[in-house]
Design a protein around this motif. Sequence first.
Motif, PDB file in Angstrom:
ATOM      1  N   SER A 150      74.772 -46.413 -43.105  1.00 20.07           N
ATOM      2  CA  SER A 150      74.059 -46.553 -44.382  1.00 20.07           C
ATOM      3  C   SER A 150      73.858 -45.209 -45.065  1.00 20.07           C
ATOM      4  CB  SER A 150      72.692 -47.210 -44.146  1.00 20.07           C
ATOM      5  OG  SER A 150      71.949 -47.196 -45.342  1.00 20.07           O
ATOM      6  N   GLN A 151      74.188 -45.167 -46.348  1.00 17.26           N
ATOM      7  CA  GLN A 151      73.891 -43.983 -47.156  1.00 17.26           C
ATOM      8  C   GLN A 151      72.465 -44.041 -47.700  1.00 17.26           C
ATOM      9  OE1 GLN A 151      78.272 -44.078 -49.054  1.00 17.26           O
ATOM     10  NE2 GLN A 151      76.924 -42.651 -50.126  1.00 17.26           N
ATOM     11  N   GLY A 152      71.694 -45.057 -47.285  1.00 18.40           N
ATOM     12  CA  GLY A 152      70.331 -45.155 -47.791  1.00 18.40           C
ATOM     13  C   GLY A 152      69.497 -46.049 -46.893  1.00 18.40           C
ATOM     14  N   GLY A 184      81.429 -41.871 -46.417  1.00 18.81           N
ATOM     15  CA  GLY A 184      81.186 -43.168 -47.051  1.00 18.81           C
ATOM     16  C   GLY A 184      81.775 -43.219 -48.453  1.00 18.81           C
ATOM     17  N   PHE A 185      81.737 -42.074 -49.139  1.00 21.51           N
ATOM     18  CA  PHE A 185      82.263 -41.967 -50.510  1.00 21.51           C
ATOM     19  C   PHE A 185      81.600 -42.950 -51.470  1.00 21.51           C
ATOM     20  CE2 PHE A 185      86.033 -40.632 -47.884  1.00 21.51           C
ATOM     21  CZ  PHE A 185      85.888 -39.280 -48.126  1.00 21.51           C
ATOM     22  N   GLY A 186      80.428 -43.452 -51.123  1.00 20.48           N
ATOM     23  CA  GLY A 186      79.750 -44.430 -51.982  1.00 20.48           C
ATOM     24  C   GLY A 186      79.814 -45.835 -51.421  1.00 20.48           C
ATOM     25  N   GLY A 187      80.800 -46.094 -50.586  1.00 20.64           N
ATOM     26  CA  GLY A 187      80.978 -47.447 -50.044  1.00 20.64           C
ATOM     27  C   GLY A 187      79.843 -47.894 -49.138  1.00 20.64           C
ATOM     28  N   LYS A 188      79.050 -46.934 -48.666  1.00 21.11           N
ATOM     29  CA  LYS A 188      77.961 -47.279 -47.745  1.00 21.11           C
ATOM     30  C   LYS A 188      76.582 -47.109 -48.397  1.00 21.11           C
ATOM     31  CE  LYS A 188      80.912 -45.995 -43.851  1.00 21.11           C
ATOM     32  NZ  LYS A 188      81.299 -44.894 -42.921  1.00 21.11           N
ATOM     33  N   LEU A 189      76.561 -47.047 -49.739  1.00 18.35           N
ATOM     34  CA  LEU A 189      75.277 -46.858 -50.425  1.00 18.35           C
ATOM     35  C   LEU A 189      74.325 -48.023 -50.178  1.00 18.35           C
ATOM     36  CD1 LEU A 189      76.477 -45.409 -53.845  1.00 18.35           C
ATOM     37  CD2 LEU A 189      74.794 -44.349 -52.344  1.00 18.35           C
ATOM     38  N   PHE A 190      74.850 -49.235 -50.277  1.00 17.80           N
ATOM     39  CA  PHE A 190      74.007 -50.423 -50.186  1.00 17.80           C
ATOM     40  C   PHE A 190      74.578 -51.361 -49.115  1.00 17.80           C
ATOM     41  CE2 PHE A 190      74.431 -49.258 -54.814  1.00 17.80           C
ATOM     42  CZ  PHE A 190      73.300 -48.464 -54.841  1.00 17.80           C
ATOM     43  N   MET A 232      82.368 -51.143 -55.822  1.00 19.45           N
ATOM     44  CA  MET A 232      81.220 -50.310 -55.440  1.00 19.45           C
ATOM     45  C   MET A 232      81.486 -48.878 -55.896  1.00 19.45           C
ATOM     46  SD  MET A 232      78.281 -49.735 -54.421  1.00 19.45           S
ATOM     47  CE  MET A 232      77.901 -51.471 -54.336  1.00 19.45           C
ATOM     48  N   TYR A 233      80.382 -48.169 -56.176  1.00 23.06           N
ATOM     49  CA  TYR A 233      80.490 -46.766 -56.562  1.00 23.06           C
ATOM     50  C   TYR A 233      81.399 -46.011 -55.598  1.00 23.06           C
ATOM     51  CZ  TYR A 233      76.239 -47.980 -59.128  1.00 23.06           C
ATOM     52  OH  TYR A 233      75.321 -48.560 -59.945  1.00 23.06           O
ATOM     53  N   MET A 234      82.310 -45.243 -56.146  1.00 22.27           N
ATOM     54  CA  MET A 234      83.103 -44.326 -55.336  1.00 22.27           C
ATOM     55  C   MET A 234      82.920 -42.930 -55.930  1.00 22.27           C
ATOM     56  SD  MET A 234      87.202 -43.930 -54.629  1.00 22.27           S
ATOM     57  CE  MET A 234      87.513 -45.301 -53.541  1.00 22.27           C
ATOM     58  N   ARG A 235      82.746 -41.983 -55.045  1.00 28.52           N
ATOM     59  CA  ARG A 235      82.564 -40.560 -55.392  1.00 28.52           C
ATOM     60  C   ARG A 235      82.767 -40.247 -56.891  1.00 28.52           C
ATOM     61  NH1 ARG A 235      85.184 -35.911 -51.564  1.00 28.52           N
ATOM     62  NH2 ARG A 235      83.422 -34.521 -51.616  1.00 28.52           N
ATOM     63  N   GLY A 236      81.678 -39.909 -57.530  1.00 24.94           N
ATOM     64  CA  GLY A 236      81.736 -39.623 -58.967  1.00 24.94           C
ATOM     65  C   GLY A 236      81.965 -40.871 -59.805  1.00 24.94           C
ATOM     66  N   PRO A 237      81.318 -41.995 -59.446  1.00 27.30           N
ATOM     67  CA  PRO A 237      81.569 -43.226 -60.196  1.00 27.30           C
ATOM     68  C   PRO A 237      81.293 -43.015 -61.683  1.00 27.30           C
ATOM     69  CG  PRO A 237      79.485 -43.387 -58.990  1.00 27.30           C
ATOM     70  CD  PRO A 237      80.190 -42.155 -58.498  1.00 27.30           C
ATOM     71  N   GLY A 238      82.043 -43.680 -62.505  1.00 23.38           N
ATOM     72  CA  GLY A 238      81.848 -43.572 -63.947  1.00 23.38           C
ATOM     73  C   GLY A 238      82.426 -42.285 -64.496  1.00 23.38           C
ATOM     74  N   MET A 278      68.417 -41.701 -51.166  1.00 23.19           N
ATOM     75  CA  MET A 278      69.783 -42.155 -50.915  1.00 23.19           C
ATOM     76  C   MET A 278      70.726 -40.960 -50.821  1.00 23.19           C
ATOM     77  SD  MET A 278      71.065 -45.322 -51.813  1.00 23.19           S
ATOM     78  CE  MET A 278      70.135 -46.774 -51.678  1.00 23.19           C
ATOM     79  N   SER A 279      71.723 -41.051 -49.963  1.00 22.86           N
ATOM     80  CA  SER A 279      72.808 -40.061 -50.014  1.00 22.86           C
ATOM     81  C   SER A 279      73.781 -40.543 -51.083  1.00 22.86           C
ATOM     82  CB  SER A 279      73.519 -39.957 -48.672  1.00 22.86           C
ATOM     83  OG  SER A 279      72.641 -39.481 -47.692  1.00 22.86           O
ATOM     84  N   GLY A 280      73.373 -40.382 -52.321  1.00 24.98           N
ATOM     85  CA  GLY A 280      74.182 -40.874 -53.432  1.00 24.98           C
ATOM     86  C   GLY A 280      73.928 -40.033 -54.661  1.00 24.98           C
ATOM     87  N   GLY A 281      74.902 -40.048 -55.542  1.00 24.20           N
ATOM     88  CA  GLY A 281      74.748 -39.324 -56.796  1.00 24.20           C
ATOM     89  C   GLY A 281      74.627 -37.819 -56.619  1.00 24.20           C
ATOM     90  N   SER A 282      75.017 -37.307 -55.459  1.00 21.39           N
ATOM     91  CA  SER A 282      74.880 -35.870 -55.140  1.00 21.39           C
ATOM     92  C   SER A 282      73.436 -35.423 -55.276  1.00 21.39           C
ATOM     93  CB  SER A 282      75.769 -35.007 -56.052  1.00 21.39           C
ATOM     94  OG  SER A 282      77.090 -35.461 -56.034  1.00 21.39           O
ATOM     95  N   GLY A 303      78.175 -33.010 -54.104  1.00 25.54           N
ATOM     96  CA  GLY A 303      79.038 -33.983 -53.442  1.00 25.54           C
ATOM     97  C   GLY A 303      80.141 -34.560 -54.311  1.00 25.54           C
ATOM     98  N   GLU A 304      79.898 -34.686 -55.597  1.00 31.34           N
ATOM     99  CA  GLU A 304      80.821 -35.449 -56.433  1.00 31.34           C
ATOM    100  C   GLU A 304      81.550 -34.647 -57.502  1.00 31.34           C
ATOM    101  OE1 GLU A 304      78.939 -39.724 -56.670  1.00 31.34           O
ATOM    102  OE2 GLU A 304      77.433 -38.259 -56.112  1.00 31.34           O
ATOM    103  N   ILE A 305      80.893 -33.615 -58.034  1.00 26.06           N
ATOM    104  CA  ILE A 305      81.432 -32.895 -59.184  1.00 26.06           C
ATOM    105  C   ILE A 305      82.850 -32.369 -58.953  1.00 26.06           C
ATOM    106  CG2 ILE A 305      80.145 -30.812 -58.416  1.00 26.06           C
ATOM    107  CD1 ILE A 305      80.659 -31.376 -62.072  1.00 26.06           C
TER     108      ILE A 305
HETATM  109 MO1  MOS Z   1      78.031 -41.569 -54.337  1.00 30.06          MO
HETATM  110  S1  MOS Z   1      79.553 -42.711 -55.100  1.00 30.06           S
HETATM  111  O1  MOS Z   1      76.731 -41.991 -55.347  1.00 30.06           O
HETATM  112  O2  MOS Z   1      77.882 -42.088 -52.717  1.00 30.06           O
END
Ligand code: MOS
Length: 743
Positions: free
Chosen positions: A203-205, A234-240, A341-347, A498-502, A702-704
């Motif tokens: 889990s990233q969160g 996880g690259f975002g795949g494990k956020l939720f 699902m969000y992947m590294r630098g989604p959007g 969360m380990s998300g969004g850097s 993490g994403e930039i």
């Molecule tokens: Mo990142 S895609 O918010 O784990």
Amino acid sequence: MSTTPASIIGRPTPRIDGPQKTSGTAQYAADFHFEGIAHAMPVVASVASGRIRTLDTSAAEKMPGVLLVLHHGNIGPLYRTVPGDDNATNSEVRAAFEDEVVRHWGQYIALVVAETLEQATAAAAAVRVEYDAVPANLRPGLDDYTGERKKGSERGDFAGAFQDAPVKLDHTYITPIETHNPIELHASVAVWDGDHVTMYETSQGVVNHRVVMAQTLGIPVENVRIVTRFLGSGFGGKLFPWPHCAMNAVAARKLGRPVKLSVTRRMMFSNVGYRPRTEQRLRIAASKDGKLLALKQDYLNVSSILDDYDEGCGEATPYLYSVANLGVTSGIVHRNLGAPMYMRGPGAVPGLYGLESAMNELADELKMDPLKLRLLNEAATDEDKKMPFSSRHFRECLEVGAKKFGWEQRTPAIGSMRRDGKILGWGLAGASWVALTLPCTAKVKFHSNGRVSVRSGTQDIGTGTYTIFAQVVHAKTGIPLDRIDVILGDSSLPEGPMSGGSMVTGSVLNAIAAASTAAMKKMTTLATSTEGSPLKGAKTDDLVFTEGRIRKKEQSAGDPEFADILHLARLNGLSAEGKTQPTWEDPKAKNVSLHSYGAQFVEVEWEPDIARLRVSRVVTVIDAGRIINPKAAANQIAGAVVMGVGMGLLEETHYDQRSGQPINGNMADYLMATCADSPAIDVTFLDYPDPAMGEYGARGVGEIGLAGVAPAITAAVYHATGVRVRELPVRIEDLLESKILEA
Ligand code: MOS
């Protein structure tokens, strides 16, 4: 170099968890073993759309070692999460086995649990399923969409300005479905103790995961504990959470035994998200001397049948450049696929592929250097939010990058640059990513054994979170790293981000700093009030806490260590909490536009006689606020650049148009950039602390590093070959059109 404790902030610091990882003692979710553990293997749908007519588990149930077969008919209630509950974000709206409708190939339709993994796998293959299949909609292209276009950012009069502009372009840019491929497979181990469950998760969160599991299982949140000590990315795949987590927990509850479920690599391609395909129409217009006049981005992204996932491609568009007339619209196109699902630098990453490609094409149209075009249109303020930037050094990223890369030696004519019998192509692009501090709490504790611990309910996705926790505690207390214990990855800890969004670094460090300061203050007070303390009766204002000792400001020897004071006071430990103020409450942050910036300079080598294309060199300059650990941060950026090479040249998930099965759903056929594809990478950080990010001014990295790589690659490919590729990845077939036939 200064070696005061404070100077560890910004010093390249090796991972404190390195020895655990390299010795194999770091425990990832699937490494947790318990007495009597059983093993689960899902059964997945082999059609993309339809209804289960019959599900025959009789043969499977009689096979050796089989303990349980769960499915829609017997799983009992699983609940959806409350819509709009920010503390319970789920991956899929539908709960596992909720109905007998199949909406994508690979959807879980049963779960076999057996004594061993081999027995579960064999029995899963023996479950017989018949479907009433209906035609699935798997059309890759999204341009048949006729639904609503949601309005995003808007200013000025785009239509009028575009129509009257002397120079304009109108192109559509496409990014394909890409699948998250962290080395560590998603896994879940559920252990019940009465009506309490502990789940060892990828889990990233962990904090969010806990609430989602409580809501899904229909049990009090206090009864759920989520543990994620280590993540293999996880690259975002494990956020939720994904449906397998609750399925597995129900199996463990029914059996009264711990159960382990590890999602297979093939299932990773259908059941745990992907970066959705995007199609972005970019209209861009400028005056003859290169001033942007109008910009519009209309994007579509694919989603599953039931989920309204918006990729958010318009994130960076409204503020990156100065332009008076602008618009962004979006639409979600539903197909018979799993949930994206969000992947590294989604959007921003796919969005900037569109925007930066359009900028590069505009520069070519204007016969202007693409670097100059960007500098000319630099934004002085955020024209979308109408706010000043907290700390923006985009121009410097471009200028420093140009210098390091040698950009001024570029000759613009196609195929005009050569080296060692190869044609060179040079391209660049800008990058940006959002920054925020999230609310969180950390706790720092001094222990009577002379150690100090720091804890917060966040997780280390592999980026170095353990290490930066320790760096901050060392910076504040002076206690050496080998006496600092970092405890994270557990939902029973104070709430972490969360380990998300850097966003972990920028968020949690402030709480750790505050907790350290508060704990030191308590220790100092204890030193002045404890019987037998050499500092008894001293004024706390006259004392300082350095190198783990409490000292009188003017005195230097014979001062007590904190552990001495704890012994005298007969205390096992003393702790304090600290909190991070979220951006939206921080007076220094809530009225500014907070973003990281970067510039990517790419060189490709093109060998026309054998149609061989290689990214040979990347210079990347990143403005992400203060860099806490340049070693770990440079790893992040370099890794993101390699991922960018994959995005530009390799990655794409293909689906069988009849069954909906991912055709290349394995790590042999799904092409990713590997060591052999990696260019020479030069990472530079500008390192300006962001005053809106709290004590350290760090924005996270993490994403930039992935943003801007793909459009810089396609620009370099055009420069080398004359072929304009507007649909990723660039394929060899695309390049066969090149008129540059000899190096
Ligand atoms: Mo990142 S895609 O918010 O784990």
